[in-house]
Design an enzyme around this catalytic site. Structure first.
Site, PDB file in Angstrom:
ATOM      1  N   TYR A 124      96.256  42.876   8.438  1.00 28.13           N
ATOM      2  CA  TYR A 124      95.392  42.205   7.596  1.00 28.13           C
ATOM      3  C   TYR A 124      95.803  42.581   6.101  1.00 28.13           C
ATOM      4  O   TYR A 124      94.954  42.236   5.212  1.00 28.13           O
ATOM      5  CB  TYR A 124      94.092  42.279   7.830  1.00 28.13           C
ATOM      6  CG  TYR A 124      93.770  41.486   9.450  1.00 28.13           C
ATOM      7  CD1 TYR A 124      94.145  42.058  10.456  1.00 28.13           C
ATOM      8  CD2 TYR A 124      92.938  40.503   9.320  1.00 28.13           C
ATOM      9  CE1 TYR A 124      93.959  41.418  11.686  1.00 28.13           C
ATOM     10  CE2 TYR A 124      92.768  39.756  10.476  1.00 28.13           C
ATOM     11  CZ  TYR A 124      93.150  40.454  11.685  1.00 28.13           C
ATOM     12  OH  TYR A 124      92.767  39.796  12.890  1.00 28.13           O
ATOM     13  N   LYS A 171      98.826  50.929  20.554  1.00 27.30           N
ATOM     14  CA  LYS A 171     100.078  50.606  21.120  1.00 27.30           C
ATOM     15  C   LYS A 171     101.099  51.478  20.747  1.00 27.30           C
ATOM     16  O   LYS A 171     102.244  50.914  20.622  1.00 27.30           O
ATOM     17  CB  LYS A 171     100.300  49.109  20.719  1.00 27.30           C
ATOM     18  CG  LYS A 171     101.269  48.343  21.579  1.00 27.30           C
ATOM     19  CD  LYS A 171     101.088  48.025  23.044  1.00 27.30           C
ATOM     20  CE  LYS A 171     102.247  47.531  23.697  1.00 27.30           C
ATOM     21  NZ  LYS A 171     102.093  46.978  25.124  1.00 27.30           N
ATOM     22  N   ASP A 204      96.531  46.543  25.714  1.00 27.36           N
ATOM     23  CA  ASP A 204      96.858  45.539  26.678  1.00 27.36           C
ATOM     24  C   ASP A 204      96.271  45.810  27.958  1.00 27.36           C
ATOM     25  O   ASP A 204      95.416  45.377  29.000  1.00 27.36           O
ATOM     26  CB  ASP A 204      98.252  45.027  27.348  1.00 27.36           C
ATOM     27  CG  ASP A 204      99.398  46.372  27.001  1.00 27.36           C
ATOM     28  OD1 ASP A 204      99.097  47.274  26.699  1.00 27.36           O
ATOM     29  OD2 ASP A 204     100.363  46.243  28.007  1.00 27.36           O
ATOM     30  N   ASP A 228      89.933  42.755  16.198  1.00 21.85           N
ATOM     31  CA  ASP A 228      89.469  41.314  16.073  1.00 21.85           C
ATOM     32  C   ASP A 228      89.398  40.516  17.441  1.00 21.85           C
ATOM     33  O   ASP A 228      88.547  39.839  17.644  1.00 21.85           O
ATOM     34  CB  ASP A 228      90.535  40.704  15.005  1.00 21.85           C
ATOM     35  CG  ASP A 228      90.193  39.355  14.450  1.00 21.85           C
ATOM     36  OD1 ASP A 228      88.968  38.630  14.921  1.00 21.85           O
ATOM     37  OD2 ASP A 228      90.817  38.618  13.727  1.00 21.85           O
ATOM     38  N   ASP A 232      85.962  39.662  20.220  1.00 24.80           N
ATOM     39  CA  ASP A 232      85.824  38.592  20.593  1.00 24.80           C
ATOM     40  C   ASP A 232      85.626  38.460  22.176  1.00 24.80           C
ATOM     41  O   ASP A 232      84.634  37.660  22.818  1.00 24.80           O
ATOM     42  CB  ASP A 232      86.715  37.297  20.027  1.00 24.80           C
ATOM     43  CG  ASP A 232      86.223  36.589  18.900  1.00 24.80           C
ATOM     44  OD1 ASP A 232      85.679  37.491  17.976  1.00 24.80           O
ATOM     45  OD2 ASP A 232      86.613  35.580  18.603  1.00 24.80           O
TER      46      ASP A 232
END
Ligand code: NAI
Length: 334
Positions: A124, A171, A204, A228, A232
């Site tokens: 971002y 990751k 993941d 982000d 959700d």
């Protein structure tokens, strides 16, 4: 004592849920001096700037800010107001609790976890360019400074809330340098908090485990994009976007907003669920030290949601935003 609070109505359902939340907060017994500031598409249309300097100054100078969602177009158009606000004011920590609400039927009961998302860098950072036609590059910035700062926020949150464990989500198996740095930073800061367990989980696998056994998690800390997306997901575990609050916190400044967006499909219909922003208001009350009022608003929301008749459509009910808000306010005024 009265608190100066800036409110930003924003776009789409923003003005509706902000008005509802102000009504509830005013009924909490705490005194607020509200002042309005503009941001989003509406500010662009009316003032030619989606995030005017006056709005940034209002956020800086008030005790706290309550923000409605702001629209960001896909592909072209102005940069996200949220990203700009968080970066320009260094609101580095995005705090997103996901807690089951009694009476709201979801796959799991008793989910109670917190996503702490780094809010200022990662993908971002806004550093994107076209190298040659058909090839673009987006830079993912990870710094030790921001990673250690967000890790410290996560551990301090764990201590303050009597939590047991912080999981660093990353990751680093693929992004060895960037997420390697993020992971190392988390484990470095963990040493300052020996009373809190620390572990890590590849993003993941974290997504899979969150949907198959969310009770395995307590506090999760991660960089911007992972936060982000996974926040959700955790919102979906406890009833959806209509009920999930958040706080953007910096040093001496905080902006409270729902996790959801402007919901253009239902804007102006009077059916938006204001719970997420009302619960963001509860986070604001706690931030201001008004614990007793925060508990009362939370209880009033819980009681209103426990009754199917007063729930909004996203939760299977038929109440309008106003009927639901009336019910929360009535419980507070009892
Ligand atoms: P969205 O969250 O606005 O909507 C997704 C779905 O959830 C829609 O079906 C919507 O009706 C429903 N929904 C969301 N909030 C609800 C509520 N309070 N009550 C009932 N239903 C609700 O996400 P979408 O459509 O991806 O984004 C729309 C716009 O919002 C975009 O311009 C996006 O950039 C912006 N956005 C702004 C955010 C912010 O200001 N913090 C956060 C997320 C998106």
């Amino acid at each position: 004592m009265s608190y100066s609070v800036t409110f930003i109505p924003g776009d789409g359902i923003g003005p509706e849920v902000v008005e509802a939340s102000k009504r509830v907060l005013d009924a909490s017994g705490v005194e607020f001096e509200w002042s309005e500031a503009a941001a989003g598409q509406i500010a662009m249309d009316e003032l030619g700037d989606p995030l005017p300097e006056a709005t940034l100054e209002a956020v800086r100078s008030s005790d706290a800010t309550l923000k409605g969602p702001t629209a960001t177009s896909k592909g072209s158009g102005f940069r996200s107001v949220n990203v700009a606000l968080r970066q320009q004011l260094c609101l580095y920590a995005n705090y997103r609790p996901a807690r089951s609400i009694p009476g709201i039927k979801t796959r799991y009961d008793d989910v109670d976890l917190i996503v702490v998302r780094e809010n200022t860098e990662g993908l971002y950072s806004g550093l994107e360019h076209e190298i040659i036609p058909g090839v673009v590059e987006s830079l993912r910035i990870i710094t030790a400074k921001a990673s250690e700062r967000i890790a410290r926020f996560a551990f301090e949150t764990a201590v303050r809330q009597g939590r047991k464990r912080v999981t660093c989500v990353h990751k680093a198996n693929i992004l060895k340098l960037s997420d390697g740095l993020f992971l190392d930073s988390c484990f470095k800061i963990a040493k300052e908090f020996p009373q809190i367990e620390v572990d890590d989980c590849i993003v993941d696998a974290a997504a899979m485990k969150l949907v198959s056994n969310p009770h395995d998690f307590d506090v999760l800390v991660m960089e911007n994009l992972f936060g982000d997306i996974l926040s959700d997901l955790t919102s979906g575990l406890v009833g959806g976007l209509g009920v999930t609050p958040s706080a953007n916190v910096g040093d001496g400044m905080a902006v409270f907003e729902a996790v959801h967006g402007t919901a253009p499909d239902i804007a102006g219909k009077g059916i938006a669920n204001p719970t997420a922003l009302i619960l963001s208001g509860v986070l604001m009350l706690r931030y201001l030290g008004e614990k007793e009022a925060a508990d009362r608003v939370q209880e009033a929301v819980g009681a209103a949601l426990a009754d199917e008749k007063t729930r909004t459509g996203d939760l299977g009910g038929q109440a309008t935003s106003q009927q639901y808000t009336d019910c929360v306010v009535a419980r507070l005024e009892k």
